[in-house]
Design a protein around this motif. Structure first.
Motif, PDB file in Angstrom:
ATOM      1  N   THR A 149       0.744  -1.309  -0.249  1.00 25.98           N
ATOM      2  CA  THR A 149      -0.073  -0.298  -0.317  1.00 25.98           C
ATOM      3  C   THR A 149       0.534   1.025   0.159  1.00 25.98           C
ATOM      4  OG1 THR A 149      -1.441  -1.164   1.026  1.00 25.98           O
ATOM      5  CG2 THR A 149      -1.286   1.177   1.593  1.00 25.98           C
ATOM      6  N   GLY A 150       2.226   1.336   0.661  1.00 25.21           N
ATOM      7  CA  GLY A 150       2.567   1.881   1.563  1.00 25.21           C
ATOM      8  C   GLY A 150       2.963   2.078  -0.052  1.00 25.21           C
ATOM      9  N   GLN A 151       3.853   1.180  -0.922  1.00 24.74           N
ATOM     10  CA  GLN A 151       4.867   1.747  -1.842  1.00 24.74           C
ATOM     11  C   GLN A 151       3.817   2.004  -3.575  1.00 24.74           C
ATOM     12  OE1 GLN A 151       5.741  -1.925  -2.485  1.00 24.74           O
ATOM     13  NE2 GLN A 151       8.096  -1.852  -1.530  1.00 24.74           N
ATOM     14  N   GLN A 152       2.446   2.262  -3.533  1.00 29.33           N
ATOM     15  CA  GLN A 152       1.664   2.090  -3.956  1.00 29.33           C
ATOM     16  C   GLN A 152       1.254   3.675  -4.324  1.00 29.33           C
ATOM     17  OE1 GLN A 152      -1.860  -0.370  -5.364  1.00 29.33           O
ATOM     18  NE2 GLN A 152      -1.318  -1.456  -3.975  1.00 29.33           N
ATOM     19  N   LEU A 153       1.206   4.581  -2.655  1.00 28.15           N
ATOM     20  CA  LEU A 153       0.792   5.478  -2.697  1.00 28.15           C
ATOM     21  C   LEU A 153       2.028   6.501  -3.239  1.00 28.15           C
ATOM     22  CD1 LEU A 153      -1.455   5.311   0.568  1.00 28.15           C
ATOM     23  CD2 LEU A 153      -1.924   5.736  -2.002  1.00 28.15           C
ATOM     24  N   THR A 154       2.958   6.177  -2.435  1.00 26.49           N
ATOM     25  CA  THR A 154       4.652   6.368  -2.692  1.00 26.49           C
ATOM     26  C   THR A 154       4.819   7.065  -4.779  1.00 26.49           C
ATOM     27  OG1 THR A 154       5.209   5.664  -1.042  1.00 26.49           O
ATOM     28  CG2 THR A 154       7.137   7.673  -3.371  1.00 26.49           C
ATOM     29  N   ALA A 155       4.351   5.973  -5.544  1.00 21.23           N
ATOM     30  CA  ALA A 155       4.699   6.076  -6.418  1.00 21.23           C
ATOM     31  C   ALA A 155       3.366   7.050  -7.376  1.00 21.23           C
ATOM     32  CB  ALA A 155       4.377   4.667  -7.090  1.00 21.23           C
ATOM     33  N   MET A 156       2.135   6.976  -6.831  1.00 23.86           N
ATOM     34  CA  MET A 156       1.347   7.644  -7.264  1.00 23.86           C
ATOM     35  C   MET A 156       1.617   9.231  -7.204  1.00 23.86           C
ATOM     36  SD  MET A 156      -1.300   5.164  -7.947  1.00 23.86           S
ATOM     37  CE  MET A 156      -2.415   6.616  -8.545  1.00 23.86           C
ATOM     38  N   ILE A 157       2.067   8.932  -6.150  1.00 20.48           N
ATOM     39  CA  ILE A 157       2.367  10.826  -5.637  1.00 20.48           C
ATOM     40  C   ILE A 157       3.870  11.319  -6.812  1.00 20.48           C
ATOM     41  CG2 ILE A 157       3.609  12.190  -4.043  1.00 20.48           C
ATOM     42  CD1 ILE A 157       1.930  10.854  -1.960  1.00 20.48           C
ATOM     43  N   GLU A 158       4.386   9.980  -7.159  1.00 18.74           N
ATOM     44  CA  GLU A 158       5.992  10.641  -7.770  1.00 18.74           C
ATOM     45  C   GLU A 158       5.583  10.507  -9.438  1.00 18.74           C
ATOM     46  OE1 GLU A 158       8.524   7.709  -6.160  1.00 18.74           O
ATOM     47  OE2 GLU A 158       9.273   8.978  -4.531  1.00 18.74           O
TER      48      GLU A 158
ATOM     49  N   LEU B 123       3.285   5.301 -11.328  1.00 24.97           N
ATOM     50  CA  LEU B 123       1.885   4.584 -10.872  1.00 24.97           C
ATOM     51  C   LEU B 123       0.290   5.069 -11.605  1.00 24.97           C
ATOM     52  CD1 LEU B 123       0.852   1.524 -10.892  1.00 24.97           C
ATOM     53  CD2 LEU B 123       0.354   2.003  -8.221  1.00 24.97           C
ATOM     54  N   ASP B 124      -0.127   4.386 -12.309  1.00 22.67           N
ATOM     55  CA  ASP B 124      -1.546   5.391 -12.327  1.00 22.67           C
ATOM     56  C   ASP B 124      -2.142   5.292 -11.530  1.00 22.67           C
ATOM     57  OD1 ASP B 124      -0.280   6.902 -15.028  1.00 22.67           O
ATOM     58  OD2 ASP B 124      -0.208   5.102 -15.822  1.00 22.67           O
ATOM     59  N   ILE B 125      -2.501   3.751 -12.030  1.00 30.48           N
ATOM     60  CA  ILE B 125      -3.541   3.770 -10.564  1.00 30.48           C
ATOM     61  C   ILE B 125      -3.917   2.395 -10.218  1.00 30.48           C
ATOM     62  CG2 ILE B 125      -5.841   2.007 -10.998  1.00 30.48           C
ATOM     63  CD1 ILE B 125      -6.059   3.060 -13.863  1.00 30.48           C
ATOM     64  N   GLY B 126      -4.161   2.375  -8.670  1.00 28.08           N
ATOM     65  CA  GLY B 126      -3.379   1.117  -7.669  1.00 28.08           C
ATOM     66  C   GLY B 126      -4.439   1.035  -6.764  1.00 28.08           C
ATOM     67  N   PHE B 127      -4.985  -0.244  -6.531  1.00 28.94           N
ATOM     68  CA  PHE B 127      -5.855  -0.847  -5.307  1.00 28.94           C
ATOM     69  C   PHE B 127      -5.112  -1.427  -4.176  1.00 28.94           C
ATOM     70  CE2 PHE B 127      -6.562  -2.341  -9.586  1.00 28.94           C
ATOM     71  CZ  PHE B 127      -8.357  -2.464  -9.723  1.00 28.94           C
TER      72      PHE B 127
ATOM     73  N   ALA C 253      -2.572  12.043  -0.195  1.00 34.37           N
ATOM     74  CA  ALA C 253      -1.436  13.091  -0.551  1.00 34.37           C
ATOM     75  C   ALA C 253      -3.369  14.050  -0.910  1.00 34.37           C
ATOM     76  CB  ALA C 253      -0.761  13.222  -1.351  1.00 34.37           C
ATOM     77  N   PRO C 254      -3.558  15.047  -0.947  1.00 34.87           N
ATOM     78  CA  PRO C 254      -4.353  15.394  -2.114  1.00 34.87           C
ATOM     79  C   PRO C 254      -4.481  15.592  -3.264  1.00 34.87           C
ATOM     80  CG  PRO C 254      -3.453  17.006  -0.428  1.00 34.87           C
ATOM     81  CD  PRO C 254      -2.760  15.784  -0.438  1.00 34.87           C
ATOM     82  N   SER C 255      -2.818  14.934  -3.777  1.00 35.71           N
ATOM     83  CA  SER C 255      -2.756  14.446  -5.665  1.00 35.71           C
ATOM     84  C   SER C 255      -3.331  13.175  -5.716  1.00 35.71           C
ATOM     85  CB  SER C 255      -1.255  14.635  -6.075  1.00 35.71           C
ATOM     86  OG  SER C 255      -0.823  13.993  -5.281  1.00 35.71           O
ATOM     87  N   VAL C 256      -4.204  13.137  -4.402  1.00 26.24           N
ATOM     88  CA  VAL C 256      -4.702  11.166  -5.609  1.00 26.24           C
ATOM     89  C   VAL C 256      -6.033  11.315  -4.396  1.00 26.24           C
ATOM     90  CG1 VAL C 256      -4.074   8.755  -4.620  1.00 26.24           C
ATOM     91  CG2 VAL C 256      -2.090   9.807  -4.624  1.00 26.24           C
ATOM     92  N   LYS C 257      -6.400  10.992  -5.653  1.00 28.52           N
ATOM     93  CA  LYS C 257      -8.101  10.296  -5.296  1.00 28.52           C
ATOM     94  C   LYS C 257      -8.447   8.645  -4.370  1.00 28.52           C
ATOM     95  CE  LYS C 257     -10.444  10.712 -10.085  1.00 28.52           C
ATOM     96  NZ  LYS C 257     -11.210  11.249 -10.905  1.00 28.52           N
TER      97      LYS C 257
ATOM     98  N   ASP D 268      -5.369  14.621  -9.792  1.00 28.66           N
ATOM     99  CA  ASP D 268      -5.100  16.130 -10.498  1.00 28.66           C
ATOM    100  C   ASP D 268      -5.313  15.610 -12.085  1.00 28.66           C
ATOM    101  OD1 ASP D 268      -2.902  14.499 -11.524  1.00 28.66           O
ATOM    102  OD2 ASP D 268      -1.014  15.676 -10.955  1.00 28.66           O
ATOM    103  N   ARG D 269      -5.362  14.234 -12.343  1.00 26.01           N
ATOM    104  CA  ARG D 269      -5.497  14.174 -14.543  1.00 26.01           C
ATOM    105  C   ARG D 269      -5.451  12.909 -14.008  1.00 26.01           C
ATOM    106  NH1 ARG D 269      -2.175  10.684 -16.695  1.00 26.01           N
ATOM    107  NH2 ARG D 269      -0.340  10.311 -16.434  1.00 26.01           N
TER     108      ARG D 269
END
Length: 181
Positions: free
Chosen positions: A3-12, A15-19, A29-33, A153-154
């Protein structure tokens, strides 16, 4: 990825999509929905011949006090680890973790050898191992959810379509019955 790796990859933006599996909406983070996909009750996995395996009614987690547990390591971030610890503490005991395993099929296999009991999301009872019994837990709060994580954001047309399809085809609640493996 955990989970932590996915969220970090999303912020960085790697990664486009995670579960993510979590009992409640994860803080991000606000940049993730985060979109809810599936709510899933937790079930206890019992080794062959375990006395509780004969029960046809939900089992209280308090009945597992004194049992060795086979669990995911906390650091992989499934959310189930902390949830199981909390459920056990509410029932008045701290579980003795006899073995940790990163993958649910491994947990079920270790339970099958008699190493302990496990607690997994009900949707994972499709892991069939001879003699293992899956039984529902009595506690109403013993539920886990799957969340779809996207960048806020996109969204490409493919990401938007994936999110739409994932939500359209998700199961909002699962009925847990007695499952024999």
């Amino acid at each position: 990825m955990t989970t932590g790796q996915q969220l970090t990859a999303m912020i960085e933006r790697r990664l486009d999509i995670g579960f993510i599996r979590s009992p409640k909406k994860p803080a991000t983070a606000p940049s993730v929905k985060v979109l809810h996909l599936v709510e899933d009750p937790l079930v206890v996995v019992l080794p062959p011949g375990h006395p509780l395996g004969k029960q046809r009614v939900p089992i209280s987690i308090s009945f597992l006090a004194g049992e060795p547990f086979v669990m995911h390591p906390r650091e992989i971030g499934t959310g189930v680890y902390d949830q199981v610890i909390e459920l056990c503490q509410r029932a008045g005991f701290m579980p003795h973790v006899a073995q940790e395993a990163r993958e649910t099929p491994t947990i079920v296999g270790l339970v099958a050898t008699g190493l302990g009991v496990g607690i997994v999301p009900a949707s994972l009872r499709s892991v069939k191992v001879k003699g293992v019994r899956y039984r529902p837990l009595e506690e109403k709060e013993a539920r886990s959810s799957m969340w779809l994580v996207l960048r806020a954001d996109r969204s490409s047309p493919q990401e938007a379509m994936f999110a739409t399809l994932a939500q359209k085809h998700s199961i909002r609640s699962l009925k847990v019955g007695v499952v024999e493996a």
